[in-house]
Design a protein around this motif. Sequence first.
Motif, mmCIF file in Angstrom:
data_model
loop_
_atom_site.group_PDB
_atom_site.id
_atom_site.type_symbol
_atom_site.label_atom_id
_atom_site.label_comp_id
_atom_site.label_asym_id
_atom_site.label_seq_id
_atom_site.Cartn_x
_atom_site.Cartn_y
_atom_site.Cartn_z
ATOM 1 N N LYS A 3 61.622 -60.866 -29.306
ATOM 2 C CA LYS A 3 62.252 -59.596 -28.918
ATOM 3 C C LYS A 3 61.923 -59.260 -27.460
ATOM 4 O O LYS A 3 62.783 -58.782 -26.710
ATOM 5 C CB LYS A 3 61.781 -58.471 -29.847
ATOM 6 C CG LYS A 3 62.316 -58.601 -31.271
ATOM 7 C CD LYS A 3 61.844 -57.459 -32.162
ATOM 8 C CE LYS A 3 62.394 -57.625 -33.576
ATOM 9 N NZ LYS A 3 62.116 -56.466 -34.438
ATOM 10 N N THR A 10 68.694 -48.185 -30.022
ATOM 11 C CA THR A 10 67.596 -47.697 -30.865
ATOM 12 C C THR A 10 66.972 -48.858 -31.628
ATOM 13 O O THR A 10 67.694 -49.773 -32.056
ATOM 14 C CB THR A 10 68.158 -46.659 -31.859
ATOM 15 O OG1 THR A 10 68.703 -45.571 -31.103
ATOM 16 C CG2 THR A 10 67.081 -46.130 -32.793
ATOM 17 N N SER A 54 63.207 -51.436 -32.454
ATOM 18 C CA SER A 54 62.052 -52.062 -31.812
ATOM 19 C C SER A 54 62.454 -52.922 -30.614
ATOM 20 O O SER A 54 61.722 -52.977 -29.611
ATOM 21 C CB SER A 54 61.281 -52.897 -32.844
ATOM 22 O OG SER A 54 62.120 -53.868 -33.430
ATOM 23 N N THR A 55 63.596 -53.603 -30.690
ATOM 24 C CA THR A 55 64.028 -54.433 -29.561
ATOM 25 C C THR A 55 64.485 -53.544 -28.404
ATOM 26 O O THR A 55 64.136 -53.796 -27.238
ATOM 27 C CB THR A 55 65.148 -55.399 -29.988
ATOM 28 O OG1 THR A 55 64.851 -55.931 -31.279
ATOM 29 C CG2 THR A 55 65.293 -56.543 -29.005
ATOM 30 N N ASP A 69 71.534 -52.775 -26.672
ATOM 31 C CA ASP A 69 71.002 -52.383 -27.985
ATOM 32 C C ASP A 69 70.741 -53.627 -28.837
ATOM 33 O O ASP A 69 71.266 -54.707 -28.559
ATOM 34 C CB ASP A 69 72.018 -51.465 -28.697
ATOM 35 C CG ASP A 69 71.385 -50.677 -29.835
ATOM 36 O OD1 ASP A 69 70.175 -50.835 -30.109
ATOM 37 O OD2 ASP A 69 72.120 -49.884 -30.461
ATOM 38 N N GLY A 70 69.947 -53.443 -29.870
ATOM 39 C CA GLY A 70 69.660 -54.504 -30.829
ATOM 40 C C GLY A 70 70.714 -54.560 -31.925
ATOM 41 O O GLY A 70 71.756 -53.900 -31.847
ATOM 42 N N ALA A 71 70.426 -55.348 -32.961
ATOM 43 C CA ALA A 71 71.354 -55.468 -34.095
ATOM 44 C C ALA A 71 70.576 -55.950 -35.313
ATOM 45 O O ALA A 71 69.491 -56.528 -35.192
ATOM 46 C CB ALA A 71 72.476 -56.445 -33.767
ATOM 47 N N ASP A 72 71.157 -55.716 -36.475
ATOM 48 C CA ASP A 72 70.571 -56.212 -37.723
ATOM 49 C C ASP A 72 71.174 -57.560 -38.115
ATOM 50 O O ASP A 72 70.500 -58.379 -38.743
ATOM 51 C CB ASP A 72 70.790 -55.189 -38.836
ATOM 52 C CG ASP A 72 70.104 -53.882 -38.500
ATOM 53 O OD1 ASP A 72 68.868 -53.894 -38.331
ATOM 54 O OD2 ASP A 72 70.789 -52.855 -38.367
ATOM 55 N N LYS A 127 74.850 -52.928 -37.661
ATOM 56 C CA LYS A 127 73.810 -52.102 -37.066
ATOM 57 C C LYS A 127 73.539 -50.912 -37.983
ATOM 58 O O LYS A 127 74.280 -50.662 -38.911
ATOM 59 C CB LYS A 127 74.249 -51.618 -35.677
ATOM 60 C CG LYS A 127 74.324 -52.763 -34.663
ATOM 61 C CD LYS A 127 74.687 -52.298 -33.260
ATOM 62 C CE LYS A 127 73.902 -51.152 -32.750
ATOM 63 N NZ LYS A 127 72.423 -51.333 -32.826
ATOM 64 N N GLY A 128 72.456 -50.203 -37.683
ATOM 65 C CA GLY A 128 72.154 -48.998 -38.451
ATOM 66 C C GLY A 128 70.908 -49.087 -39.288
ATOM 67 O O GLY A 128 70.597 -48.166 -40.035
ATOM 68 N N GLY A 129 70.166 -50.209 -39.135
ATOM 69 C CA GLY A 129 68.892 -50.311 -39.848
ATOM 70 C C GLY A 129 67.957 -49.166 -39.486
ATOM 71 O O GLY A 129 67.111 -48.760 -40.273
ATOM 72 N N GLY A 130 68.128 -48.626 -38.282
ATOM 73 C CA GLY A 130 67.326 -47.484 -37.839
ATOM 74 C C GLY A 130 68.043 -46.161 -37.999
ATOM 75 O O GLY A 130 67.600 -45.144 -37.470
ATOM 76 N N ALA A 131 69.167 -46.180 -38.728
ATOM 77 C CA ALA A 131 69.942 -44.971 -39.066
ATOM 78 C C ALA A 131 70.629 -44.319 -37.864
ATOM 79 O O ALA A 131 71.053 -43.165 -37.954
ATOM 80 C CB ALA A 131 69.065 -43.952 -39.793
ATOM 81 N N ALA A 132 70.755 -45.062 -36.759
ATOM 82 C CA ALA A 132 71.356 -44.471 -35.553
ATOM 83 C C ALA A 132 72.788 -44.949 -35.331
ATOM 84 O O ALA A 132 73.336 -44.811 -34.240
ATOM 85 C CB ALA A 132 70.490 -44.798 -34.340
ATOM 86 N N GLU A 171 75.206 -44.916 -31.947
ATOM 87 C CA GLU A 171 75.307 -46.248 -31.344
ATOM 88 C C GLU A 171 76.779 -46.630 -31.178
ATOM 89 O O GLU A 171 77.188 -47.177 -30.148
ATOM 90 C CB GLU A 171 74.581 -47.277 -32.215
ATOM 91 C CG GLU A 171 73.063 -47.112 -32.165
ATOM 92 C CD GLU A 171 72.309 -47.935 -33.188
ATOM 93 O OE1 GLU A 171 72.923 -48.406 -34.152
ATOM 94 O OE2 GLU A 171 71.081 -48.088 -33.026
ATOM 95 N N LYS A 204 68.467 -62.596 -36.667
ATOM 96 C CA LYS A 204 69.656 -61.742 -36.834
ATOM 97 C C LYS A 204 70.959 -62.549 -36.802
ATOM 98 O O LYS A 204 72.024 -62.013 -37.079
ATOM 99 C CB LYS A 204 69.694 -60.674 -35.721
ATOM 100 C CG LYS A 204 68.387 -59.939 -35.476
ATOM 101 C CD LYS A 204 67.975 -59.131 -36.684
ATOM 102 C CE LYS A 204 66.692 -58.333 -36.465
ATOM 103 N NZ LYS A 204 66.755 -57.307 -35.475
HETATM 104 C C1 5RP Z 1 69.260 -48.965 -35.265
HETATM 105 C C2 5RP Z 1 69.844 -50.307 -35.072
HETATM 106 C C3 5RP Z 1 68.966 -51.365 -34.487
HETATM 107 O O1 5RP Z 1 69.578 -51.887 -33.353
HETATM 108 C C4 5RP Z 1 68.765 -52.459 -35.496
HETATM 109 O O2 5RP Z 1 68.261 -51.882 -36.700
HETATM 110 C C5 5RP Z 1 67.798 -53.533 -35.007
HETATM 111 O O3 5RP Z 1 66.511 -53.007 -34.916
HETATM 112 P P1 5RP Z 1 65.286 -53.872 -34.402
HETATM 113 O O4 5RP Z 1 65.515 -54.113 -32.946
HETATM 114 O O5 5RP Z 1 64.098 -52.973 -34.668
HETATM 115 O O6 5RP Z 1 65.234 -55.136 -35.207
HETATM 116 O O7 5RP Z 1 70.977 -50.573 -35.351
HETATM 117 O O8 5RP Z 1 70.149 -48.111 -35.954
#
Ligand code: 5RP
Length: 256
Positions: A38, A63, A65-66, A116-119, A129-134, A138, A156
């Motif tokens: 990351k 949003t 960790s990445t 931004d990151g992604a799931d 996306k949306g693992g962080g509920a944003a 986003e 991912k």
């Molecule tokens: C938040 C997201 C993040 O980008 C996604 O969950 C990836 O998170 P991480 O970088 O922590 O793996 O969509 O809503």
Amino acid sequence: MHRQFFFSRPVFTRGTGTLYYTINATGSGAAVTQDELKQAVAEAALDYIKPRLERDSILGIGTGSTANLFIDALVGVSGLFDGAVASSEASADRLRRHGIPVYDLNTVDAIDIYVDGADECNPQLHLIKGGGAALTREKIVAAVAREFVCIADESKWVKHLGNFPLPVEVIPMARSHVARELVKLGGNPIWREGVVTDNGNVILDVYNFPIPQPLATEHAINQIVGVVTNGLFAARPADVVFLGTPDGVNTFTSNR
Ligand code: 5RP
């Protein structure tokens, strides 16, 4: 220079994900964690945006960790752009703590680059996306941005989207209705209890839901009354993806 590893194999998994063992050019070994992957893509994104920054540039900031690692890396170039629009209150707070101005989206004319990151990410650069509920903010920032740069570690990368449960942001009073409609579409929606989004809504995560046609599924779910939006980014995929692997950072660009 992003390519720095020469040979690797996963050895075991732990809290932060798979730990890789790498053999470098001199033959000595080193462990590579998911967090290091990351960090590598955050730095790759910084290298990418740096020559594109102008004094009046506005960045979109994601949003997770990445994205947090990218925010931290931005400190080194904070004098080279104007400020940022954040996809969550958490990212806005982190940017402000670093002294980076945060703007309301309604007060800016354009966003130059969104990072931004992604799931999950498929070869068409469609995302979950949306693992962080944003996901809703986003998606709004991605829609406004001229360019969307996605940063992710290789866990991912998928051939087909749908292994990660698809997040759907829902108006609270419509939760059960939307859940029934998602079951009709073939999914198994589970309420992410205790989570309230920055918009005051709830999240349903849709499990056991293969997504062979991301664009059609994105549109179908958004037609359900009570859905704010879902975490599929197919109508607006990434333009560039930096994918961290133990062999270095791979770059994918969209041909759309
Ligand atoms: C938040 C997201 C993040 O980008 C996604 O969950 C990836 O998170 P991480 O970088 O922590 O793996 O969509 O809503």
